[in-house]
Each structure stands twice: as C-alpha cells, then as structure tokens.
Design an enzyme around this catalytic site. Structure first.
Site, mmCIF file in Angstrom:
data_model
loop_
_atom_site.group_PDB
_atom_site.id
_atom_site.type_symbol
_atom_site.label_atom_id
_atom_site.label_comp_id
_atom_site.label_asym_id
_atom_site.label_seq_id
_atom_site.Cartn_x
_atom_site.Cartn_y
_atom_site.Cartn_z
ATOM 1 C CE LYS A 1 105.086 49.113 25.824
ATOM 2 N NZ LYS A 1 104.586 47.984 26.597
ATOM 3 C CB SER B 1 105.598 51.021 28.913
ATOM 4 O OG SER B 1 104.954 50.251 29.889
ATOM 5 C CE LYS C 1 95.848 54.502 27.002
ATOM 6 N NZ LYS C 1 95.803 53.493 28.071
ATOM 7 C CG ASN D 1 99.767 50.019 38.934
ATOM 8 O OD1 ASN D 1 99.637 50.955 38.165
ATOM 9 N ND2 ASN D 1 100.950 49.656 39.402
ATOM 10 C CB THR E 1 99.256 54.263 35.202
ATOM 11 O OG1 THR E 1 100.072 53.378 34.450
ATOM 12 C CG2 THR E 1 97.958 54.516 34.471
ATOM 13 C CE LYS F 1 94.803 46.718 27.826
ATOM 14 N NZ LYS F 1 95.267 48.046 28.249
HETATM 15 P P1 NAD Z 1 94.642 46.336 39.084
HETATM 16 O O1 NAD Z 1 94.374 44.901 38.816
HETATM 17 O O2 NAD Z 1 95.916 46.705 39.729
HETATM 18 O O3 NAD Z 1 93.440 46.951 39.952
HETATM 19 C C1 NAD Z 1 92.118 46.880 39.555
HETATM 20 C C2 NAD Z 1 91.249 47.401 40.690
HETATM 21 O O4 NAD Z 1 89.891 47.462 40.218
HETATM 22 C C3 NAD Z 1 91.220 46.493 41.911
HETATM 23 O O5 NAD Z 1 91.162 47.300 43.079
HETATM 24 C C4 NAD Z 1 89.920 45.725 41.741
HETATM 25 O O6 NAD Z 1 89.395 45.250 42.977
HETATM 26 C C5 NAD Z 1 89.044 46.791 41.127
HETATM 27 N N1 NAD Z 1 87.875 46.259 40.426
HETATM 28 C C6 NAD Z 1 87.807 45.186 39.600
HETATM 29 N N2 NAD Z 1 86.536 45.003 39.194
HETATM 30 C C7 NAD Z 1 85.799 45.984 39.749
HETATM 31 C C8 NAD Z 1 84.432 46.331 39.706
HETATM 32 N N3 NAD Z 1 83.558 45.613 38.994
HETATM 33 N N4 NAD Z 1 84.013 47.416 40.421
HETATM 34 C C9 NAD Z 1 84.871 48.130 41.153
HETATM 35 N N5 NAD Z 1 86.193 47.854 41.220
HETATM 36 C C10 NAD Z 1 86.652 46.796 40.529
HETATM 37 O O7 NAD Z 1 94.468 47.068 37.663
HETATM 38 P P2 NAD Z 1 95.117 48.435 37.199
HETATM 39 O O8 NAD Z 1 96.414 48.128 36.540
HETATM 40 O O9 NAD Z 1 95.067 49.404 38.303
HETATM 41 O O10 NAD Z 1 94.116 48.864 36.034
HETATM 42 C C11 NAD Z 1 92.914 49.579 36.307
HETATM 43 C C12 NAD Z 1 92.427 50.249 35.036
HETATM 44 O O11 NAD Z 1 93.430 51.149 34.551
HETATM 45 C C13 NAD Z 1 92.122 49.317 33.857
HETATM 46 O O12 NAD Z 1 91.048 49.839 33.115
HETATM 47 C C14 NAD Z 1 93.396 49.393 33.024
HETATM 48 O O13 NAD Z 1 93.172 49.058 31.669
HETATM 49 C C15 NAD Z 1 93.754 50.850 33.195
HETATM 50 N N6 NAD Z 1 95.159 51.163 32.943
HETATM 51 C C16 NAD Z 1 96.150 50.538 33.622
HETATM 52 C C17 NAD Z 1 97.470 50.876 33.370
HETATM 53 C C18 NAD Z 1 98.611 50.279 34.149
HETATM 54 O O14 NAD Z 1 99.755 50.716 33.939
HETATM 55 N N7 NAD Z 1 98.392 49.325 35.020
HETATM 56 C C19 NAD Z 1 97.772 51.830 32.386
HETATM 57 C C20 NAD Z 1 96.732 52.480 31.727
HETATM 58 C C21 NAD Z 1 95.414 52.126 32.014
#
Ligand code: NAD
Length: 431
Positions: free
Chosen positions: A80, A364, A104, A235, A204, A116
């Site tokens: 996953k 999920s 996790k 997100n 999340t 991943k």
């Molecule tokens: P997303 O694409 O929705 O948002 C990412 C955000 O980060 C955007 O605002 C983008 O502009 C910003 N960003 C990208 N590069 C950057 C940088 N160099 N400096 C500052 N900001 C930057 O992604 P997300 O789903 O919110 O995921 C964010 C983090 O959370 C990731 O590390 C992801 O692995 C982790 N995560 C996500 C989920 C999920 O359900 N989406 C679950 C667990 C962990």
C-alpha cells in the site's frame, strides 16, 4: 613537466531520504534487538519496477516518461502506498518512501505492507489530456504489478482523486466484463461518487490535526491562540490548517513551491485556499500577508511547525533557527537525521511522520473495505473511526516512548518493526 597530479577531493555526498529511513530503521532495530534475519529482509525492498513508456503529446510528438513502483514489504498484507508526480521521483526516493509506508501501515495496525512510486515529471507543464494519457499508459504498463489484493496505490504529491479515477478505470478496463466491478479497490483516494470514501480528501490533514490535539491534551494545553506555520498548502497542509483554525489556532506562515507568506496577526485559511485556487495553485501575492524569503521560513515565530511538502526540509542548516516547540510531520521524511539530533538536543518535540500523517492510509483502508464489502460509509462514522484508531496509536507510542525513555520516532518505529518481526517468526521463511 611535473608528475604531480591534482587530485580532486571527493565532495561530501548529500544525504538522501533513503539514508535517513535506513538510519531510523537501524536505530530502532538496535533498540528492540531485532532478529538478524528479519533485519536483513527489512533492510531491502522486495520488488523494484522501473518503466519507460511513450505517450503522444497534444502537439503530435511522442515523449518517453519514467515511472517507478517499489514494493518494500508485504508480510502483513498487500502493498500500500501513494503515487507521486514530481521531478525528484527516482528509485531511491521510491525505496525510501516505500519503507516508510511499511512502518506506517504496521504501526497503524492495518493488514497492509508498504510500497510507493510515481513518475519523474513536472505535471504543471502538461495539459489535463496529456496527464490523463500519461497516467493511463503508466497504469497499463504496470499491469498486474498492481491489484486490489496485491498492491494498492493512492494519491501523493501532485496526484489526486482524478488521477486515481483514471487508474481505476484503466485497470478495470483490462478485466473481463464480469470481473471489472470487483477491481474498483485497486486504488484508494478515488472521487466520492466513483468508489471514493467520504472524507478521504481530508483524512491525512485531519489526522495531523488530531495528533497535535492529542499532544496538547496530554500536556494540559489548549490549541486556542497557538501560532502555527505550514510548509506545503496542498491536500495535507490545507486540511491540517483548516482543522487547527477551527480549534482557535492561528496560521501565521505558509510556504508552497512558489513562495512564502507570513502574517503574525493570522492568515484566514479559507481565504488563502480560495486565493490559491484562483492563482494557479500558488499562494504568492496573497493580499492578507506579506511575502518573505523562503530560507527564513522555518525561523518564523510560532508554537507549531507543520512540514507538509517534501522530504529533507528540516536539516542541520535550519534546525537551530526553528522557534516552534512542536513539529508535526505531515510530509513523509521532512526531518533528516542530522536535523532531528539538533531538534532533540534543543528539547523540541517531533510527532513522527509514520504516526502524524497516518490518517491518510487509515482513510484509504476504510475506502478499500467499503469497496470490497459493497458498502457506502457516512462521513461522521468515518471521522469517528479514524479518531479512535489514531488515538489508540498515539497512546501506544507515547506510552512506549515514556517507558523506554526514547523519542516518539524511535518508539513508533520499534512498535511497527516488532509487529512485522512477529509475523516472520510465526510463519517462518520459505522454503
Ligand atoms: P499536494 O501535491 O497536494 O501538495 C503539495 C504542496 O507542497 C503544494 O502546496 C506544493 O506547492 C508544495 N511544495 C512542493 N514543493 C515544495 C517546496 N520545495 N517547498 C515548499 N512547498 C513545496 O501533496 P500532498 O498530498 O499534500 O502531500 C504532501 C506531503 O504529505 C508529501 O510528503 C506526501 O508524501 C505526504 N503525505 C500525503 C498523504 C496524502 O494522503 N495525500 C498521506 C500521507 C503523507
């Protein structure tokens, strides 16, 4: 002529996420005296898939893309983990992120392993039609390397419910007519109305907020009036900020991929969200706040810091300047090992990623069950179940950390690894 040669000194290698996750793993494995054979198995990934695949662009030309799927471990259940579309996606990033998923899912007590993947791509330069064709062709190329009982992707950076809907549709289209509907749970994070779960979008960020709330309650504090900053307003970052603001906390700084803004009097979360939506996803120029240098972002005056963007953001270069007393890791791997040592020395608490952002994979799991059992769950019931599950994990991790006098990350890793060790000891190793 001289035979003296100028020997260039090797440059110190930049630590990558893979170095960090392995160091975190080994440190916990030492603490729990992990079985040496299980340590060998968990130190490496089970399967690594790299696919180069062609896609026709809007201008008629063909571009070749590189996609990855790394399956780290499935001792506890199907693989996953998310799919990321970003230029930094490579085999080592996928390996590291897959390992974090294994810890996790184990820590959360889910019947899953860890994986991943993603595509090395800057999605902002492609049209929606091109992204759809890229996603569908990648899914087709992955073939049976993913599957509802084998490996179940979900959204991550720059992928969303639309991406998941394309993957589900493509995967299901490769099945015979009578089998199609049984395969909807090949991905989670689908749109509500197309197999998605009510509330999966916020799961999340809600979890990030909950772990901060649990920590405050444990310390007899309230979130009202607490100042917080968020790196990444996607997100995870947006939803975490949304729930914290509802509880009376004050958002004072945000950084995204385009720039950073701050206002010590507070930034209204919905205003910033709506501004970003109308501004191609960028927070730059938001009128309620002032722009600031990106390098100073983590030094902003605040109580809580939520890195919710990419890995390796808090390092030895900025850890000393952090003002927050609590770091809640919304992102995966945002604090590297050297940065963490400094934070611990300074008495700053870290709610580790594998617990802090686990609301996503718990959501999920609920979606997967909903599809598998042909049910439709309601939002209230989902958020309640999520809270219960996270609270149990939080209690376990904080109790273990106090009993053993170790930080929360080592405690969380120890619990997660011990669960997998037990599975291996019970079932043995074939042949
Ligand atoms: P997303 O694409 O929705 O948002 C990412 C955000 O980060 C955007 O605002 C983008 O502009 C910003 N960003 C990208 N590069 C950057 C940088 N160099 N400096 C500052 N900001 C930057 O992604 P997300 O789903 O919110 O995921 C964010 C983090 O959370 C990731 O590390 C992801 O692995 C982790 N995560 C996500 C989920 C999920 O359900 N989406 C679950 C667990 C962990």
């Amino acid at each position: 002529m001289t035979n003296e040669q100028t020997v260039e000194k090797p440059k110190p290698l930049k630590r990558g996420m893979l170095d960090n996750v392995l160091e975190q793993f080994n440190s916990a494995a030492d603490k729990i005296d992990l079985n040496p054979n299980v340590r060998k198995i968990l130190s490496i990934t089970n399967t690594e898939i790299i696919i180069h695949f062609p896609v026709r662009m809007d201008n008629g030309e063909v571009e070749v893309f590189t996609g990855y799927r790394v399956q780290h471990n499935n001792a506890l259940g199907p693989y996953k983990g998310g799919l990321r579309y970003h230029p930094t996606v490579d085999i080592d990033a996928a390996r590291a992120l897959a390992m974090w998923m294994t810890w996790k899912t184990s820590l959360a007590g889910l019947p899953y392993g860890g994986a991943k993947g993603g595509i090395q791509i800057d999605p902002s330069i492609y049209s929606k039609g091109e992204l759809e064709r890229i996603t569908r062709r990648f899914t087709y190329a992955l073939g049976e390397n993913i599957g509802p009982e084998h490996d179940i992707p979900a959204p991550d950076v720059n992928t969303n419910d639309q991406t998941m809907a394309w993957i589900a549709d493509t995967y299901m289209s490769t099945k015979s007519t009578s089998e199609r509907s049984k395969n909807q749970h090949v991905v989670t994070g689908k749109p509500v109305g197309s197999g998605g779960l009510e509330g999966r979008d916020r799961a999340t960020g809600y979890g990030v907020y909950l772990t901060i709330k649990f920590w405050s309650e444990k310390n007899n504090e309230t979130l009202k009036g607490k100042k917080f900053i968020v790196q990444g307003f996607g997100n995870v970052g947006y939803w975490a900020a949304h729930f914290l603001e509802n509880e009376g906390a004050l958002l004072v700084g945000v950084q995204d991929a385009f720039g950073s803004v701050q206002n010590q009097k507070g930034i209204t979360v919905e205003d910033l969200f709506n501004y970003g939506k109308a501004n191609n996803g960028s927070i730059v120029g938001f009128p309620e706040a002032s722009a600031m240098e990106g390098k100073d972002f983590f030094a902003l005056d605040c109580d809580i810091c939520i890195p919710a963007a990419l890995g390796n953001q808090i390092t030895k270069d900025n850890a000393r300047s952090i003002k927050a007393s609590l770091i809640a890791e919304g992102a995966n791997g945002p604090t590297d090992v050297e940065g963490e040592k400094i934070l611990i020395e300074r008495g700053i608490t870290i709610i580790p990623d594998i617990m802090c952002n686990s609301g996503g994979v718990i959501g999920s799991y609920f979606e997967w069950l909903q599809n598998r059992n042909g049910e439709l769950w309601q939002m209230d019931e989902i958020l309640e179940k999520l809270e219960k599950k996270l609270r149990t994990t939080f209690k376990k991790v904080t109790a273990y950390s106090e009993e053993n006098n170790i930080d929360m990350r080592t405690a969380a890793f120890s619990i997660a690894i011990a669960r997998i060790e037990k599975a291996y000891i019970l079932r043995g190793i074939f042949p």
